[in-house]
Structures are given as structure tokens and as C-alpha cells.
Design an enzyme around this catalytic site. Structure first.
Site, mmCIF file in Angstrom:
data_model
loop_
_atom_site.group_PDB
_atom_site.id
_atom_site.type_symbol
_atom_site.label_atom_id
_atom_site.label_comp_id
_atom_site.label_asym_id
_atom_site.label_seq_id
_atom_site.Cartn_x
_atom_site.Cartn_y
_atom_site.Cartn_z
ATOM 1 C CG HIS A 22 -0.194 4.345 4.033
ATOM 2 N ND1 HIS A 22 -0.821 4.303 5.256
ATOM 3 C CD2 HIS A 22 0.160 3.063 3.757
ATOM 4 C CE1 HIS A 22 -0.850 3.054 5.707
ATOM 5 N NE2 HIS A 22 -0.267 2.279 4.808
ATOM 6 C CB CYS A 69 -0.911 -0.009 1.211
ATOM 7 S SG CYS A 69 -0.002 -0.372 2.723
HETATM 8 N N1 LIG Z 1 2.108 -2.851 5.257
HETATM 9 C C1 LIG Z 1 1.217 -1.740 5.236
HETATM 10 C C2 LIG Z 1 -0.133 -2.188 4.810
HETATM 11 C C3 LIG Z 1 -0.854 -1.161 4.006
HETATM 12 O O1 LIG Z 1 -1.804 -0.432 4.438
HETATM 13 C C4 LIG Z 1 1.152 -1.068 6.581
HETATM 14 O O2 LIG Z 1 1.570 -1.690 7.568
HETATM 15 O O3 LIG Z 1 0.708 0.071 6.638
#
Ligand SMILES: N[C@@H](CC=O)C(=O)O
Length: 347
Positions: free
Chosen positions: A237, A144
Site C-alpha cells: 500500500h 493496513c
Molecule cells: N482494508 C484493507 C486491508 C489491508 O490490506 C484493504 O482493503 O486493502
């Protein structure tokens, strides 16, 4: 949490219908509603259409596969078990669109961001040969976090980026949690997410690779270094990015490339495709996680704060919704692409 997002996104989907849900033997035999009782984390209610579906045992591959045209897979298991499970489904002739990282580096498995590397699905022919199936295959989506900076860099590949420094500020839903089950995250920042920096540095190079001899060959540049940090937000994110180029573009050229950037999903008018893939904000305090993560129903990417840097050529900020564009939504878009291109068909 990603499973719940799939269920939510597929409710009222114009092409796909959820006919079966499979999980561990612990949940098998319960209705979907019973199996997620007290664990439903989406903002809306559990969709009516799936509440009474009886959860099947995902390990009973032939049984589950018999009922479906293809499967989405998001599971919490050891990597070798996931690899085996996904291959078992593919070998029954069932396409598998996976959110898991287990097959991201299997040479003949395409890892796709549909706007960026749709041509990688060609490698499926070689994979089918290896698995001994005419119709089954595995396709995966990348981690992500990379979606918050890779689309913006991709639009600038003509200028040959040479070095990239990205720091990601990742929401707690990325770990499958909310503040109730992770109170340690309230008023806190944790500077470690296991395995995330390796994924964030390496996966973009596979996305920018090419198909040769039935395998994906990864790109050798740009050099990418990252730091991945967990921050106290629910979803979204955000990444701060520094980049240098072999042929440095002007600021206007960069913004123009971002605004113009569209790919195969936009060309095909896929149901989950954002109309505007990258949105550039002129305001100096945007994009903001809370304000902008839902842009284009969570499938768009926002960028802002583009300016020259004293060490690198430019710096900017990128943002994407981690459970929509970055997870379930990204996987649904891959499935739409594969259907439109004739790789997923009714059995
Ligand atoms: N590995 C990522 C997954 C995506 O949302 C995270 O830990 O944020």
C-alpha cells in the site's frame, strides 16, 4: 489470505509454534493442506509442519483454547459475531491477537503499532477485569493502509502536525485477492474501498491517543482526510501525503527524525522487528511498490519524495507491505511485544 500469511510467518518462528488451526465448521476435520487446496496464495509452498494439522471448528472455543497458549485471529464474519468469538476465547484465559476490525474501537482493547504506542497495552488490566479473566485479553492491530503514512508522521509529532491529506494506492491482496480471482483489476483502478477512508482517518487518532481510566482516549489532532484507491498491484500500500505543522521543521530535521526513529521492538530486539523502521530514499522515483515493499522482510516502512508544498508545508510518499507489516507480520510483532512484556505466558 492473512491466515495463510500467519502460517507462513510462524513457520520457523523462534518463540511461537503453530499447534492448532481452527476455521469454520465447513473446514473442520480436514487437514490444513486439504482445507486450502487450490486456495493457497503465498509464493512459497505450504509449510510442511502444518500440512497435516487437522483443522478444528473455531466455534468450539473451549476445545481449541485447551490446546494453545494464545491465538491469532483473522476471520471473515459479521462484526458482532467476531466480537463475540474473540471475547469467548479471551474469557477462557486465552490472549487473542486480532487482525479483525471488530474490536478496534472497544474502549479497553489496545490497538497497537508496537513502535508507536506500546504503552497502550496497559489498558489490558481494565479489560481483564471487565471480561473476568486473569490471563485472557484481546489486542488488535490497526488497518493496513495507515501503516504507509502513520509511522512517518509519528516521527514528526514534536513539530505538531495540524492537517494531513493522505491518498492511499492499495494492493489487491488487501481485499484477499490475486489477479486470477479478480481479473477486473487488470489494467484498472477502482476509486472505492468500502469503509477504508473512515478507518484511515480515524484509526491514527486512536493510535496517538492515551490510556486514562481504563480506556483509550483518542487524540483530537491532526485533522486527517483521505482517499483510498484500489490499484493493480499484488502487494504493497503506497500513500501520498500532504502535511502542515504548528512548528514547521526543516527538511533536514524531518529526514533526520525518520532515520533515527526506533521504538520498543528495536529496544527489545523482537524477532520480527525491522532493524531500520523507516527508510528514507533520496532517489526521486522511490519508494516504488514492487521494488521496496519487501524492505526489512516486509516489516519496514519506506518514505521518499519529501519536498515543500505550495498549499501545505510538505508532501511525501510512504509505502508499507500490507499483508506483512500491515496485517499478519504486524500481529506477530504485537504478540512478540506482549510476550516480552509478560502478557502472553505459557499456560
Ligand atoms: N482494508 C484493507 C486491508 C489491508 O490490506 C484493504 O482493503 O486493502
Amino acid at each position: 489470505m492473512v491466515g495463510q500469511r500467519f502460517v507462513q510467518l510462524l513457520d520457523e518462528h523462534p518463540w511461537f509454534e503453530v499447534v492448532s488451526i481452527a476455521a469454520s465448521s465447513k473446514s473442520a476435520g480436514k487437514t490444513y493442506e486439504e482445507s486450502v487446496q487450490n486456495r493457497w496464495k503465498m509464493s512459497g509452498p505450504i509449510p510442511e509442519k502444518v500440512k497435516n494439522i487437522i483443522v478444528q471448528d473455531a466455534a468450539k472455543v473451549e476445545e481449541v483454547a485447551a490446546d494453545v497458549d494464545f491465538v491469532f485471529c483473522a476471520v471473515d464474519m459479521k462484526k458482532d459475531e467476531i466480537r463475540a468469538l474473540e471475547e469467548a476465547y479471551a474469557k477462557t484465559g486465552t490472549p487473542v491477537i486480532s487482525n479483525n476490525s471488530a474490536h478496534r474501537w472497544t474502549p479497553d482493547v489496545p490497538m497497537v503499532i508496537p513502535e508507536i504506542n506500546p504503552e497502550h497495552i496497559e489498558v489490558i488490566a481494565a479489560q481483564r477485569k471487565r471480561l473476568g479473566t486473569k490471563t485472557g485479553f484481546i489486542a488488535v492491530k490497526p488497518n493496513c493502509s495507515i501503516q504507509s503514512y502513520v509511522p512517518a508522521l509519528n516521527a514528526l509529532l514534536d513539530f505538531k502536525p495540524t492537517q494531513v491529506v493522505a491518498s492511499t494506492y492499495q494492493a489487491i491482496s488487501g481485499a484477499g485477492k490475486n489477479f486470477t480471482d479478480w481479473p477486473e483489476m487488470l489494467d484498472n483502478v477502482i476509486p472505492y474501498i468500502g469503509g477504508e477512508e473512515e478507518k484511515s482517518e480515524q484509526e491514527p487518532l486512536r493510535i496517538w491517543g492515551h490510556v486514562s481510566g481504563g480506556e483509550i482516549v483518542k487524540a483530537s489532532s491532526p485533522l486527517i482526510t483521505t482517499q483510498c484507491i484500489r490499484v493493480p498491484v499484488t502487494d504493497g500500500h503506497l500513500a501520498t501525503v500532504f502535511v502542515s505543522f504548528e512548528n514547521k521543521p526543516s527538511k533536514e530535521e524531518i529526514i533526520e527524525r525518520w532515520r533515527q526513529f526506533a521504538g520498543r521492538p528495536q529496544e527489545l530486539g523482537l524477532p520480527s522487528a525491522p532493524k531500520q523502521f523507516i527508510t528514507y530514499f533520496e532517489e526521486e522515483n522511490r519508494p516504488q511498490t514492487k521494488l521496496d515493499r519487501d524492505i526489512e522482510r516486509g516489516m519496514g516502512v519506506s518514505v521518499g519524495r519529501l519536498r515543500e508544498d505550495s498549499l501545505y508545508d510538505y508532501k511525501f510518499v510512504g509505502l508499507s507491505h500490507n499483508t506483512l507489516r500491515g496485517a499478519a507480520g504486524g500481529a506477530v510483532l504485537i504478540a512478540e511485544l506482549l510476550k516480552a512484556e509478560g502478557y502472553i505466558v505459557a499456560k
